[in-house]
Design a protein around this motif. Structure first.
Motif, PDB file in Angstrom:
ATOM      1  N   LYS A 286      45.853  46.518  50.034  1.00 18.98           N
ATOM      2  CA  LYS A 286      46.752  45.364  49.971  1.00 18.98           C
ATOM      3  C   LYS A 286      45.962  44.077  50.069  1.00 18.98           C
ATOM      4  O   LYS A 286      46.167  43.140  49.289  1.00 18.98           O
ATOM      5  CB  LYS A 286      47.757  45.420  51.124  1.00 18.98           C
ATOM      6  CG  LYS A 286      49.069  46.105  50.759  1.00 18.98           C
ATOM      7  CD  LYS A 286      50.011  46.069  51.961  1.00 18.98           C
ATOM      8  CE  LYS A 286      50.878  47.315  52.000  1.00 18.98           C
ATOM      9  NZ  LYS A 286      51.454  47.531  53.329  1.00 18.98           N
ATOM     10  N   GLU A 287      45.039  43.995  51.038  1.00 20.70           N
ATOM     11  CA  GLU A 287      44.214  42.799  51.210  1.00 20.70           C
ATOM     12  C   GLU A 287      43.428  42.514  49.938  1.00 20.70           C
ATOM     13  O   GLU A 287      43.327  41.361  49.490  1.00 20.70           O
ATOM     14  CB  GLU A 287      43.246  42.972  52.389  1.00 20.70           C
ATOM     15  CG  GLU A 287      43.941  42.868  53.753  1.00 20.70           C
ATOM     16  CD  GLU A 287      43.063  43.326  54.883  1.00 20.70           C
ATOM     17  OE1 GLU A 287      41.831  43.407  54.711  1.00 20.70           O
ATOM     18  OE2 GLU A 287      43.612  43.628  55.963  1.00 20.70           O
ATOM     19  N   LEU A 288      42.885  43.620  49.344  1.00 15.06           N
ATOM     20  CA  LEU A 288      42.083  43.439  48.140  1.00 15.06           C
ATOM     21  C   LEU A 288      42.929  42.911  46.974  1.00 15.06           C
ATOM     22  O   LEU A 288      42.476  42.106  46.165  1.00 15.06           O
ATOM     23  CB  LEU A 288      41.400  44.757  47.743  1.00 15.06           C
ATOM     24  CG  LEU A 288      40.234  45.154  48.645  1.00 15.06           C
ATOM     25  CD1 LEU A 288      39.815  46.596  48.370  1.00 15.06           C
ATOM     26  CD2 LEU A 288      39.035  44.206  48.432  1.00 15.06           C
ATOM     27  N   ARG A 289      44.134  43.400  46.947  1.00 18.35           N
ATOM     28  CA  ARG A 289      45.028  42.940  45.874  1.00 18.35           C
ATOM     29  C   ARG A 289      45.335  41.440  46.028  1.00 18.35           C
ATOM     30  O   ARG A 289      45.386  40.686  45.062  1.00 18.35           O
ATOM     31  CB  ARG A 289      46.335  43.726  45.874  1.00 18.35           C
ATOM     32  CG  ARG A 289      46.200  45.139  45.378  1.00 18.35           C
ATOM     33  CD  ARG A 289      47.511  45.614  44.781  1.00 18.35           C
ATOM     34  NE  ARG A 289      47.698  44.990  43.475  1.00 18.35           N
ATOM     35  CZ  ARG A 289      47.418  45.578  42.314  1.00 18.35           C
ATOM     36  NH1 ARG A 289      46.986  46.834  42.311  1.00 18.35           N
ATOM     37  NH2 ARG A 289      47.593  44.964  41.168  1.00 18.35           N
ATOM     38  N   ILE A 290      45.522  41.031  47.302  1.00 18.77           N
ATOM     39  CA  ILE A 290      45.812  39.618  47.561  1.00 18.77           C
ATOM     40  C   ILE A 290      44.637  38.742  47.134  1.00 18.77           C
ATOM     41  O   ILE A 290      44.793  37.694  46.516  1.00 18.77           O
ATOM     42  CB  ILE A 290      46.141  39.416  49.054  1.00 18.77           C
ATOM     43  CG1 ILE A 290      47.502  40.060  49.381  1.00 18.77           C
ATOM     44  CG2 ILE A 290      46.160  37.918  49.407  1.00 18.77           C
ATOM     45  CD1 ILE A 290      47.770  40.254  50.840  1.00 18.77           C
ATOM     46  N   ILE A 291      43.408  39.213  47.485  1.00 19.04           N
ATOM     47  CA  ILE A 291      42.222  38.438  47.154  1.00 19.04           C
ATOM     48  C   ILE A 291      41.972  38.422  45.638  1.00 19.04           C
ATOM     49  O   ILE A 291      41.441  37.460  45.099  1.00 19.04           O
ATOM     50  CB  ILE A 291      40.983  39.023  47.879  1.00 19.04           C
ATOM     51  CG1 ILE A 291      41.179  38.959  49.405  1.00 19.04           C
ATOM     52  CG2 ILE A 291      39.716  38.251  47.507  1.00 19.04           C
ATOM     53  CD1 ILE A 291      40.192  39.795  50.166  1.00 19.04           C
ATOM     54  N   ASN A 292      42.343  39.515  44.974  1.00 19.40           N
ATOM     55  CA  ASN A 292      42.100  39.620  43.537  1.00 19.40           C
ATOM     56  C   ASN A 292      43.406  39.745  42.761  1.00 19.40           C
ATOM     57  O   ASN A 292      43.675  40.774  42.146  1.00 19.40           O
ATOM     58  CB  ASN A 292      41.201  40.844  43.252  1.00 19.40           C
ATOM     59  CG  ASN A 292      39.888  40.801  44.000  1.00 19.40           C
ATOM     60  OD1 ASN A 292      38.954  40.129  43.585  1.00 19.40           O
ATOM     61  ND2 ASN A 292      39.836  41.507  45.128  1.00 19.40           N
ATOM     62  N   PRO A 293      44.203  38.687  42.806  1.00 14.30           N
ATOM     63  CA  PRO A 293      45.534  38.789  42.179  1.00 14.30           C
ATOM     64  C   PRO A 293      45.473  38.969  40.666  1.00 14.30           C
ATOM     65  O   PRO A 293      46.402  39.508  40.070  1.00 14.30           O
ATOM     66  CB  PRO A 293      46.184  37.456  42.552  1.00 14.30           C
ATOM     67  CG  PRO A 293      45.060  36.525  42.832  1.00 14.30           C
ATOM     68  CD  PRO A 293      43.933  37.342  43.341  1.00 14.30           C
TER      69      PRO A 293
ATOM     70  N   LEU B 138      35.950  50.120  49.162  1.00 17.77           N
ATOM     71  CA  LEU B 138      36.965  49.737  48.172  1.00 17.77           C
ATOM     72  C   LEU B 138      36.648  48.375  47.580  1.00 17.77           C
ATOM     73  O   LEU B 138      36.827  48.140  46.375  1.00 17.77           O
ATOM     74  CB  LEU B 138      38.352  49.732  48.810  1.00 17.77           C
ATOM     75  CG  LEU B 138      38.900  51.127  49.170  1.00 17.77           C
ATOM     76  CD1 LEU B 138      40.169  51.004  50.021  1.00 17.77           C
ATOM     77  CD2 LEU B 138      39.189  51.950  47.911  1.00 17.77           C
ATOM     78  N   GLY B 139      36.119  47.455  48.452  1.00 14.84           N
ATOM     79  CA  GLY B 139      35.711  46.137  47.962  1.00 14.84           C
ATOM     80  C   GLY B 139      34.638  46.263  46.893  1.00 14.84           C
ATOM     81  O   GLY B 139      34.693  45.592  45.852  1.00 14.84           O
ATOM     82  N   ASN B 140      33.653  47.168  47.154  1.00 20.34           N
ATOM     83  CA  ASN B 140      32.621  47.419  46.151  1.00 20.34           C
ATOM     84  C   ASN B 140      33.217  47.968  44.868  1.00 20.34           C
ATOM     85  O   ASN B 140      32.833  47.568  43.765  1.00 20.34           O
ATOM     86  CB  ASN B 140      31.587  48.414  46.681  1.00 20.34           C
ATOM     87  CG  ASN B 140      30.554  47.742  47.571  1.00 20.34           C
ATOM     88  OD1 ASN B 140      30.524  46.510  47.658  1.00 20.34           O
ATOM     89  ND2 ASN B 140      29.718  48.525  48.228  1.00 20.34           N
ATOM     90  N   ALA B 141      34.140  48.918  45.052  1.00 17.00           N
ATOM     91  CA  ALA B 141      34.760  49.543  43.874  1.00 17.00           C
ATOM     92  C   ALA B 141      35.456  48.469  43.022  1.00 17.00           C
ATOM     93  O   ALA B 141      35.339  48.458  41.794  1.00 17.00           O
ATOM     94  CB  ALA B 141      35.747  50.616  44.310  1.00 17.00           C
ATOM     95  N   VAL B 142      36.147  47.571  43.699  1.00 15.03           N
ATOM     96  CA  VAL B 142      36.831  46.487  42.982  1.00 15.03           C
ATOM     97  C   VAL B 142      35.799  45.589  42.302  1.00 15.03           C
ATOM     98  O   VAL B 142      35.910  45.224  41.136  1.00 15.03           O
ATOM     99  CB  VAL B 142      37.713  45.682  43.947  1.00 15.03           C
ATOM    100  CG1 VAL B 142      38.205  44.393  43.277  1.00 15.03           C
ATOM    101  CG2 VAL B 142      38.906  46.511  44.412  1.00 15.03           C
ATOM    102  N   LYS B 143      34.751  45.264  43.090  1.00 16.24           N
ATOM    103  CA  LYS B 143      33.725  44.356  42.580  1.00 16.24           C
ATOM    104  C   LYS B 143      33.038  44.924  41.336  1.00 16.24           C
ATOM    105  O   LYS B 143      32.894  44.237  40.321  1.00 16.24           O
ATOM    106  CB  LYS B 143      32.679  44.123  43.674  1.00 16.24           C
ATOM    107  CG  LYS B 143      31.739  42.962  43.385  1.00 16.24           C
ATOM    108  CD  LYS B 143      30.454  43.056  44.192  1.00 16.24           C
ATOM    109  CE  LYS B 143      30.652  42.977  45.676  1.00 16.24           C
ATOM    110  NZ  LYS B 143      29.369  43.066  46.409  1.00 16.24           N
ATOM    111  N   PHE B 144      32.635  46.208  41.450  1.00 15.08           N
ATOM    112  CA  PHE B 144      31.845  46.768  40.346  1.00 15.08           C
ATOM    113  C   PHE B 144      32.673  47.269  39.158  1.00 15.08           C
ATOM    114  O   PHE B 144      32.140  47.811  38.221  1.00 15.08           O
ATOM    115  CB  PHE B 144      30.917  47.876  40.875  1.00 15.08           C
ATOM    116  CG  PHE B 144      29.822  47.324  41.738  1.00 15.08           C
ATOM    117  CD1 PHE B 144      28.719  46.699  41.152  1.00 15.08           C
ATOM    118  CD2 PHE B 144      29.898  47.376  43.114  1.00 15.08           C
ATOM    119  CE1 PHE B 144      27.713  46.160  41.946  1.00 15.08           C
ATOM    120  CE2 PHE B 144      28.895  46.852  43.897  1.00 15.08           C
ATOM    121  CZ  PHE B 144      27.796  46.233  43.327  1.00 15.08           C
ATOM    122  N   THR B 145      33.980  47.076  39.243  1.00 12.62           N
ATOM    123  CA  THR B 145      34.822  47.418  38.077  1.00 12.62           C
ATOM    124  C   THR B 145      35.338  46.146  37.415  1.00 12.62           C
ATOM    125  O   THR B 145      36.239  46.194  36.586  1.00 12.62           O
ATOM    126  CB  THR B 145      36.033  48.278  38.504  1.00 12.62           C
ATOM    127  OG1 THR B 145      36.692  47.626  39.588  1.00 12.62           O
ATOM    128  CG2 THR B 145      35.615  49.677  38.886  1.00 12.62           C
TER     129      THR B 145
END
Lengths: 678, 147
Positions: free
Chosen positions: A543-550, A579-586
C-alpha cells in the motif's frame, strides 16, 4: 708221676758197663718190665680208688640230683608234664596244674588227650614214632573245659626220653603260656597297621636317636623304607638339627613328656620338608625315659600357602601403604580401625594413636565428617564427600572422600573403608582457574565496557552525523532554494540546471546518511520477537509503495505464505526493501509483475519476492548484499546501496539466510528464511 | 519588554534563516525571537531578568525548540519549561534533525506538544515550518488565549 719216671731213667743210664752188656741188658729189661708193671698196678690201684670215690660220689650226686630235679620240677614256673608213651599223665608239676586250673593229683591215671583233645595228638604220635623231640611256638589251643578263656597260645616242646634199649621210657612235655604275649603282639601289629594307615609319619627312637619304629607314613614322607630307616640315627637320616640341643627345650620335654613344633627334615631325595612335629616321651614302669615317639605332619604346602597368603597380605598392605591417598577403615561407632602411611602424613599423628580414636576428630568440621561416615553406613557408599583433614601443624588438606562399607562373608557390615583424595592442589588449580576465569571475565567486562564505550561513541557519532551532517546539507538545499526562489526568474537554463544539481546532490547525500544510520542502528536494536502475519505485512508495505508510486502500472501476486516469527518492524523493513527494489527495478517495464510467497522447509520458513525487472548479472552476485555496493548506475536506478545490506543484516540477526537469483533483463528472485517457532 | 509570538531556540544560523524566511514569506508573525544558546534560553525565562518574573503576560505563544544546543540541551530546556506552572502551557514543538527514537520518546515524556524532524528537502522544510506556524498560531487555541 711222669716226672718221677724221667728221674729213674736218668739213674739207669749211669750204671751201664761194656763187659756186662748182655747180662745187664736182660736185667735192665726185667727191671723195666717190673717198673712198668708196678706202674700199671699203681695206676689201676689209683683208678680203682678214683672209681670208688666216684661211685660214692655218684650215688651222692644222684641223690642230690634227684632232689634238685624234684625241686626244679615242683617249683618251676614252666608247666612240665611227664607222659608215658601213650600220653597218659605220669606226673605234672604245680605250674602245669595251675595253668589248667586243676590239682596236680587230678592228672595221673588220665590221658592227656582225654583231658585236652586237640589236633596236637598227631604231633605227639609222630614224636613217639620218630623218637624225635618236637618244639612249637604260639600254638593256639582252646581249653574244652574253659571255653571262657578263648584261644590260648602256647610255646611247647615234647621230648622223648629213651631207656637203655632205645625205647621210649617216657615223654617230657613242657609248655609256656604265650597268650598274653601273642595278644600283645597282635595288638601291637594292629597298632602298627593303624599307624601305617596314618598319613602322618610316625616313628619311635630310643634316647640316643636310633630309629626303632618307622611307619608307612614315614616311608611316604621321607622316602626311606622301614628297613632302611630302623636302626639308623634319626638326626643323620633326616639331616636335622637335634631338637634337644637347646637346654630349655630338653628340660621341658623331659619334664612334660611332650613337645610340638616345626622342624625341617631332609627327604631321601635331598629335598627339604617342613613338618609339624609332636614328640612324646616314652617311659618304662619306673618312669625312666626309654624312648620318644614323633608324629610328623608335612606342612610344606601349608607353609607355602601360608607364605603365599602372607605375601598376598603383605602385597595388599604395601599397596595400601604406598597409596598417596589417606586410607582409613572406620568401625560402626566411628573409631578408626586401620590407617595407612598417607593418613599419618595427612594428620601428622602416628598410627598407634590414630587407631582406636574417633575418625571425626581429625577434620576441620568434625560434625560433617561424622555425618559422612554415617551416610556410608546408611547408604552403603559415598562419593566425593568434601572434607578438610587437619594436620597437627595447623595446615589443612582439602580432600574428597569416597567410602564404602565392607562386609564379612556372611554379609554383615564390619565397617567403612574410606579413601581420601587430596584435592588441595586441585583446589589450588581450581582457584587459579577461577582467578583466571575471573580475570577473563574482568577482561570480558572491560572489553564489553570498552565496546559499549565504542558503541556509545558510535552512537554519538551517528547522532552527530544525523545532526551535523544533515544541517549543512539542509543549508545547501535551503539556500539554493532561496536563491532560486528570489532570483530564479533571472537565471538562464544552464544556471537553473546547475542549481538543481546542487539541490538533488544534497538530497542524495541526505538519503545516504539516513540509510546509513538505519543500517548502523540495526546492529544494536533489541529484537522484539512475535508471531507475524506475513500477508498483512506485505499488504501494508505494498500500500505504501502504491502511494509513493501512484503512476506505476504494477501488480502484486501474493501466493500462499506461512506466518513468520520475528521483529515486526525489522521484517517489515525487509519487505520494504525487497518490494521497493522490485518496484524500482521494474520501472522500465510496461507492467511490473511482482510475486511474493513462502513455504516451510524443515525447521525454517522460506519467503521470496520475485519480479520481472531488469534482474542482475550473477557474476557480481558477491557484491549484491554489500554496503554501498550497487550493480546498476544511479542514472538508471536511484539508490544508495544500503537496502540489500540492511535486508541481510536483519535476516542474519534473526538467524536466517538470504540469497538471490537473477539474470540480466529477466527479473530477480530474493529469498530469505526465518526460524520456525511452533 | 515586548512579547513575542514565536520563540525559536536554534543554534544553527542557516536553519534559523530558513525558518525566518518562511515565517515572513508566509506572513505568520513578525514577532519572532531567536535564541541560539541553551543557557540563554533558560535565562530568557527563569533568569534574573527572565520574562517569567518580569513579564508573565508576554510569554511566547509557540516555542520552536532544537534539541542539540550549546551548554544546555533542548531536552533540559523542555524539562524546565514544562515543569514550571507558569510556563508549562506554552506549546513547544521540537524541531530537530534527530529522528532518534530515544529523543522522540524523551521529548514527549517531558511534555513536548509536537515532534517534527527537519526535512532534508528545502521545499519540504519550508512547507513544514509554514504548516507548524499556521497550525499553532492560527488553528490551535492555547490556555493563554482570551475567551
Amino acid at each position: 708221676m711222669r716226672t718221677g719216671a724221667t728221674k729213674k731213667s736218668g739213674k739207669k743210664g749211669g750204671r751201664k758197663e761194656p763187659d756186662k752188656k748182655v747180662k745187664n741188658a736182660s736185667r735192665e729189661e726185667l727191671e723195666e718190665r717190673i717198673r712198668e708193671r708196678t706202674s700199671q698196678l699203681e695206676m689201676a690201684n689209683r683208678q680203682l680208688t678214683l672209681e670208688v670215690e666216684w661211685r660214692n660220689r655218684t650215688q651222692d650226686n644222684l641223690i642230690e640230683q634227684s632232689r634238685v630235679l624234684e625241686a626244679f620240677f615242683a617249683h618251676s614256673i614252666t608247666p612240665i608234664v611227664f607222659l608215658d608213651k601213650n600220653f597218659n599223665f605220669i606226673m605234672v608239676n604245680e605250674a602245669y596244674a595251675r595253668a589248667c586250673q586243676r590239682h596236680v593229683s587230678e592228672f595221673p591215671g588220665h590221658n592227656h588227650f582225654e583231658f585236652y583233645p586237640s589236633d596236637a595228638e598227631e604231633i605227639f604220635h609222630r614224636v613217639v614214632e620218630t623218637k624225635t623231640a618236637y618244639q612249637t611256638f604260639a600254638r593256639p589251643f582252646t581249653f574244652p573245659d574253659r571255653p571262657e578263656w578263648g584261644i590260648t597260645y602256647w610255646d611247647w616242646s615234647l621230648f622223648p626220653v629213651l631207656n637203655n634199649h632205645g625205647e621210649i621210657d617216657f615223654l617230657v612235655y613242657s609248655l609256656n603260656d604265650v597268650t598274653k604275649k601273642k595278644l600283645a603282639e597282635e595288638e601291637a601289629q594292629r597298632h602298627a597297621q593303624l599307624l601305617d594307615l596314618a598319613n602322618d609319619a610316625i616313628l619311635i627312637c630310643d634316647l640316643s636317636g636310633i630309629i626303632l619304629y618307622w611307619n608307612k607314613g614315614a616311608e611316604k614322607l621321607y622316602g626311606w623304607s622301614r628297613n632302611e630307616a630302623t636302626g639308623k640315627n634319626i638326626l643323620s637320616l633326616l639331616q636335622t638339627e637335634p631338637l634337644l640341643k637347646s637346654k630349655d627345650i630338653r628340660e621341658r620335654f623331659f619334664r612334660d613328656g611332650y613337645w610340638e613344633g616345626e622342624r625341617v627334615h631332609t627327604k631321601k631325595d635331598g629335598r627339604k620338608v617342613t613338618v609339624h612335629s609332636r614328640w612324646t616321651l616314652q617311659r618304662d614302669d619306673k618312669r625312666k625315659p626309654v624312648a620318644f615317639s614323633e608324629i610328623n605332619r608335612d606342612i610344606t604346602d601349608l607353609k607355602r600357602k601360608e607364605k603365599e597368603i602372607h605375601e598376598t597380605a603383605l602385597y595388599s598392605r604395601r599397596l595400601i601403604e604406598a597409596s598417596l591417598d589417606p586410607l582409613v577403615t572406620i568401625s560402626a561407632n566411628g573409631k578408626i580401625m586401620d590407617v595407612n602411611k598417607a593418613t599419618e602424613d595427612a594428620t601428622g599423628i602416628p598410627r598407634k594413636k590414630l587407631i582406636g580414636s574417633d575418625f571425626s576428630d581429625y577434620f576441620s568440621d568434625p560434625e560433617k565428617a561424622r555425618k559422612g561416615y554415617e551416610m556410608v553406613f546408611s547408604q552403603g557408599s559415598v562419593r566425593d564427600y568434601s572434607l578438610a583433614i587437619r594436620h597437627t601443624s595447623g595446615r589443612t588438606m582439602e580432600v574428597l572422600y569416597s567410602a564404602t562399607t565392607y562386609k564379612n562373608e556372611a554379609g554383615e557390615v564390619l565397617g567403612v573403608f574410606a579413601a581420601a583424595r587430596d584435592v588441595t592442589e586441585l583446589r589450588t588449580v581450581e582457584k587459579a582457574l577461577q582467578e583466571s576465569h575471573d580475570g577473563l571475565e574482568r577482561r570480558v567486562e572491560e572489553r564489553t565496557a570498552r565496546l559499549e564505550e565504542i558503541n556509545k561513541e558510535l552512537e554519538s557519532f551517528s547522532y552527530s552525523v544525523s545532526h551535523d551532517l544533515r544541517a549543512p546539507l539542509r543549508a545547501i538545499d535551503g539556500y539554493a532554494r532561496m536563491i532560486l526562489k528570489k532570483q530564479g526568474d533571472k537565471f538562464d537554463e544552464d544556471t537553473l540546471y546547475k542549481f538543481n544539481v546542487i539541490r538533488s546532490s544534497a538530497h542524495m547525500m541526505g538519503q545516504l546518511i539516513d540509510d546509513l544510520l538505519t543500517f548502523s542502528r540495526l546492529g544494536r536494536k533489541e529484537l522484539s520477537m512475535s508471531k507475524l502475519d506475513m500477508q498483512a505485512l506485505i499488504n501494508d508495505v505494498w500500500k505504501e509503495l502504491r502511494i509513493i508510486n501512484p503512476d506505476r502500472n504494477m501488480f502484486l501476486t501474493l501466493h500462499s505464505i506461512p506466518s513468520g516469527y520475528g521483529d515486526r518492524s525489522l521484517v517489515k523493513q525487509v519487505y520494504s526493501n525487497l518490494l521497493g527494489n522490485a518496484v524500482k527495478f521494474t520501472k522500465y517495464r510496461d507492467a511490473a509483475q511482482i510475486e511474493a510467497g513462502g513455504y516451510t522447509d524443515g525447521s525454517e520458513d522460506i519467503y521470496y519476492v520475485k519480479d520481472n525487472g531488469d534482474g542482475f548479472d550473477m557474476t557480481y552476485y558477491d557484491k549484491l548484499f554489500g554496503v554501498f555496493q550497487r550493480l546498476h548506475s544511479t542514472d538508471d536506478f536511484e539508490g544508495t546501496g544500503v537496502g540489500l545490506a540492511t535486508v541481510q543484516r536483519i535476516i542474519r540477526r534473526h538467524g536466517g539466510r538470504v540469497w538471490a537469483e537473477g539474470e540480466t533483463d529477466r527479473g530477480a528472485s530474493f529469498y530469505f528464511t526465518l526460524l520456525r517457532k511452533e | 519588554m515586548d512579547g513575542f509570538d514565536i520563540l525559536v531556540i536554534e543554534d544553527n544560523r542557516h536553519d534559523v534563516e530558513m525558518i525566518l524566511e518562511t515565517i515572513s514569506e508566509k506572513d505568520i508573525s513578525d514577532m519572532v525571537h531567536v535564541i541560539n544558546d541553551g543557557a540563554e534560553a533558560i535565562d530568557y525565562f527563569f533568569g534574573p531578568q527572565g520574562c517569567v518574573e518580569h513579564d508573565p503576560d508576554h510569554l511566547p505563544k509557540l516555542i520552536l525548540l532544537d534539541l542539540k544546543l550549546p551548554k544546555v540541551s533542548g531536552l533540559e530546556i523542555l524539562r524546565s519549561i514544562k515543569s514550571d506552572e507558569r510556563t508549562r502551557y506554552i506549546p513547544i514543538v521540537v524541531f530537530t534533525s534527530s529522528n532518534e527514537a530515544r529523543d522522540r520518546t524523551d521529548s514527549y515524556l517531558l511534555g513536548a506538544n509536537s515532534y517534527i524532524v527537519k526535512p532534508m528537502d528545502a521545499d519540504m522544510f519550508s512547507r513544514y515550518v509554514a504548516d507548524i506556524g499556521s497550525y499553532w498560531m492560527f488553528m490551535n487555541r492555547s490556555t493563554y488565549d482570551g475567551a
